[in-house]
Design a protein around this motif. Sequence first.
Motif, PDB file in Angstrom:
ATOM      1  N   LEU A 144       0.813  -1.219   0.000  1.00 48.97           N
ATOM      2  CA  LEU A 144       0.000   0.000   0.000  1.00 48.97           C
ATOM      3  C   LEU A 144       0.847   1.270   0.000  1.00 48.97           C
ATOM      4  N   GLY A 145       2.160   1.106   0.150  1.00 49.02           N
ATOM      5  CA  GLY A 145       3.044   2.263   0.154  1.00 49.02           C
ATOM      6  C   GLY A 145       3.105   2.994   1.478  1.00 49.02           C
ATOM      7  N   ILE A 146       2.733   2.310   2.554  1.00 50.05           N
ATOM      8  CA  ILE A 146       2.752   2.940   3.884  1.00 50.05           C
ATOM      9  C   ILE A 146       3.560   2.093   4.875  1.00 50.05           C
ATOM     10  N   SER A 147       4.518   1.370   4.375  1.00 55.64           N
ATOM     11  CA  SER A 147       5.291   0.459   5.227  1.00 55.64           C
ATOM     12  C   SER A 147       6.100   1.208   6.281  1.00 55.64           C
ATOM     13  N   PRO A 148       6.189   0.641   7.486  1.00 52.54           N
ATOM     14  CA  PRO A 148       7.120   1.194   8.475  1.00 52.54           C
ATOM     15  C   PRO A 148       8.548   1.181   7.935  1.00 52.54           C
ATOM     16  N   TYR A 160      11.378   1.734  20.456  1.00 57.92           N
ATOM     17  CA  TYR A 160       9.953   2.063  20.410  1.00 57.92           C
ATOM     18  C   TYR A 160       9.541   2.350  18.961  1.00 57.92           C
ATOM     19  N   PHE A 161       8.297   1.988  18.640  1.00 60.83           N
ATOM     20  CA  PHE A 161       7.784   2.281  17.298  1.00 60.83           C
ATOM     21  C   PHE A 161       6.815   3.452  17.378  1.00 60.83           C
ATOM     22  N   CYS A 162       6.995   4.402  16.472  1.00 62.27           N
ATOM     23  CA  CYS A 162       6.155   5.600  16.418  1.00 62.27           C
ATOM     24  C   CYS A 162       5.232   5.513  15.204  1.00 62.27           C
ATOM     25  N   THR A 163       3.926   5.505  15.445  1.00 67.93           N
ATOM     26  CA  THR A 163       2.954   5.388  14.366  1.00 67.93           C
ATOM     27  C   THR A 163       3.012   6.564  13.407  1.00 67.93           C
ATOM     28  N   SER A 164       3.070   7.763  13.912  1.00 72.16           N
ATOM     29  CA  SER A 164       2.996   8.947  13.053  1.00 72.16           C
ATOM     30  C   SER A 164       4.199   9.062  12.105  1.00 72.16           C
ATOM     31  N   SER A 165       5.391   8.712  12.582  1.00 74.94           N
ATOM     32  CA  SER A 165       6.582   8.793  11.724  1.00 74.94           C
ATOM     33  C   SER A 165       6.895   7.477  11.024  1.00 74.94           C
ATOM     34  N   ALA A 166       6.136   6.424  11.373  1.00 71.62           N
ATOM     35  CA  ALA A 166       6.325   5.093  10.772  1.00 71.62           C
ATOM     36  C   ALA A 166       7.750   4.591  10.946  1.00 71.62           C
ATOM     37  N   SER A 167       8.332   4.879  12.101  1.00 73.02           N
ATOM     38  CA  SER A 167       9.730   4.517  12.301  1.00 73.02           C
ATOM     39  C   SER A 167       9.997   4.026  13.721  1.00 73.02           C
ATOM     40  N   PHE A 168      11.085   3.286  13.844  1.00 70.30           N
ATOM     41  CA  PHE A 168      11.545   2.805  15.143  1.00 70.30           C
ATOM     42  C   PHE A 168      12.497   3.852  15.719  1.00 70.30           C
ATOM     43  N   ILE A 169      12.195   4.335  16.919  1.00 71.14           N
ATOM     44  CA  ILE A 169      12.963   5.428  17.499  1.00 71.14           C
ATOM     45  C   ILE A 169      13.396   5.088  18.926  1.00 71.14           C
ATOM     46  N   GLY A 175       2.116   7.494  23.333  1.00 70.51           N
ATOM     47  CA  GLY A 175       1.547   7.022  22.072  1.00 70.51           C
ATOM     48  C   GLY A 175       2.437   6.070  21.306  1.00 70.51           C
ATOM     49  N   ASN A 176       3.724   6.019  21.639  1.00 69.86           N
ATOM     50  CA  ASN A 176       4.620   5.065  20.983  1.00 69.86           C
ATOM     51  C   ASN A 176       4.383   3.652  21.506  1.00 69.86           C
ATOM     52  N   TRP A 177       4.694   2.682  20.661  1.00 65.44           N
ATOM     53  CA  TRP A 177       4.583   1.289  21.083  1.00 65.44           C
ATOM     54  C   TRP A 177       5.694   0.978  22.085  1.00 65.44           C
ATOM     55  N   ASP A 178       5.432   0.039  22.993  1.00 68.11           N
ATOM     56  CA  ASP A 178       6.489  -0.353  23.921  1.00 68.11           C
ATOM     57  C   ASP A 178       7.509  -1.245  23.204  1.00 68.11           C
ATOM     58  N   LYS A 179       8.581  -1.570  23.899  1.00 68.01           N
ATOM     59  CA  LYS A 179       9.691  -2.272  23.256  1.00 68.01           C
ATOM     60  C   LYS A 179       9.283  -3.672  22.785  1.00 68.01           C
ATOM     61  N   GLU A 180       8.530  -4.400  23.596  1.00 69.34           N
ATOM     62  CA  GLU A 180       8.167  -5.772  23.229  1.00 69.34           C
ATOM     63  C   GLU A 180       7.300  -5.807  21.975  1.00 69.34           C
ATOM     64  N   ASN A 215      -4.950   1.317  13.895  1.00 60.19           N
ATOM     65  CA  ASN A 215      -4.733   2.761  14.059  1.00 60.19           C
ATOM     66  C   ASN A 215      -3.690   3.276  13.068  1.00 60.19           C
ATOM     67  N   TYR A 216      -2.677   2.468  12.824  1.00 59.07           N
ATOM     68  CA  TYR A 216      -1.622   2.829  11.869  1.00 59.07           C
ATOM     69  C   TYR A 216      -2.215   3.000  10.468  1.00 59.07           C
ATOM     70  N   TYR A 217      -3.055   2.055  10.065  1.00 55.94           N
ATOM     71  CA  TYR A 217      -3.727   2.148   8.765  1.00 55.94           C
ATOM     72  C   TYR A 217      -4.559   3.430   8.689  1.00 55.94           C
ATOM     73  N   SER A 218      -5.333   3.676   9.728  1.00 52.96           N
ATOM     74  CA  SER A 218      -6.200   4.851   9.732  1.00 52.96           C
ATOM     75  C   SER A 218      -5.393   6.136   9.610  1.00 52.96           C
ATOM     76  N   TYR A 219      -4.275   6.192  10.296  1.00 53.09           N
ATOM     77  CA  TYR A 219      -3.439   7.396  10.288  1.00 53.09           C
ATOM     78  C   TYR A 219      -2.825   7.644   8.909  1.00 53.09           C
ATOM     79  N   HIS A 220      -2.348   6.580   8.273  1.00 54.75           N
ATOM     80  CA  HIS A 220      -1.599   6.747   7.027  1.00 54.75           C
ATOM     81  C   HIS A 220      -2.455   6.616   5.772  1.00 54.75           C
ATOM     82  N   LEU A 221      -3.727   6.287   5.935  1.00 50.32           N
ATOM     83  CA  LEU A 221      -4.625   6.187   4.776  1.00 50.32           C
ATOM     84  C   LEU A 221      -5.773   7.184   4.909  1.00 50.32           C
ATOM     85  N   ASN A 222      -5.406   8.436   5.141  1.00 51.04           N
ATOM     86  CA  ASN A 222      -6.381   9.531   5.159  1.00 51.04           C
ATOM     87  C   ASN A 222      -7.536   9.296   6.126  1.00 51.04           C
TER      88      ASN A 222
END
Length: 238
Positions: A144-148, A160-169, A175-180, A215-222
């Motif tokens: 879909l072109g929205i891959s992390p 941690y994974f950040c939904t808005s930036s689609a990156s591991f930070i 709001g970020n995902w926990d490490k596990e 939630n990730y899909y919703s954020y990155h697909l308008n």
Amino acid sequence: MFVDTDGIALKQTLFGDNDIIVKVLTEKMGIVSFMVKGGRKGNKKKYLQPLMLVSISFKNNKKKSLQYLNQIRLNEITSEILNNYDKRIIGLFLCEIISKCLKEGLSDHYIYNFIYSQIIWLNQKSNSAKYFDIWFLANFTKLLGISPNYSDVKPDAIQYFCTSSASFINNNKKGNWDKESSLFLYSILNNPADELKNFSLNNNLSKFVLSELINYYSYHLNDLKLNSCLSVYNSLKL
């Protein structure tokens, strides 16, 4: 113009007393909606159950939103998915997600081949449905072109994974995902479905990852509305 194409049945909607409207992901034309007269009875309804693999023929009328099937033939009977409750509800859930993510009339051979191959995989009796919903959603983002952003990240650097930036930070902001859960996401993005048998998650963690992927899909697909699909899916789980 007459079209002959393979397809994947996605969704049926009852229409009137005898008819159904069916969405089919076709190989040549992407998603196409069909009005099936008398479709509540006979073989057509059976052939067009979600995730059935078919060959169809129809006259494409560009001026109409609903097409009419001329011929339909089964290519593959997905009996394992139909008869295994866990696989069946996963199939229904993923069909809803696919239907909402893809626009009608836009064909993409990579997307079609990905979905087709995953249906074949899920239909194998030896393959478990466990975590397949999560794996599919995570890896479907690539099509879909929205891959992390994960390809240049090393496993030992996962924080941690950040939904808005689609990156591991490295920043544990609200709001970020926990490490596990972040490490699990990274792992399923880097492994084929065959490796799912080697994963083990507690129920709360798997629910969290699935919910956050929606939630990730919703954020990155308008701001696509998918929470109702997840609610229905969760209510059907045993």
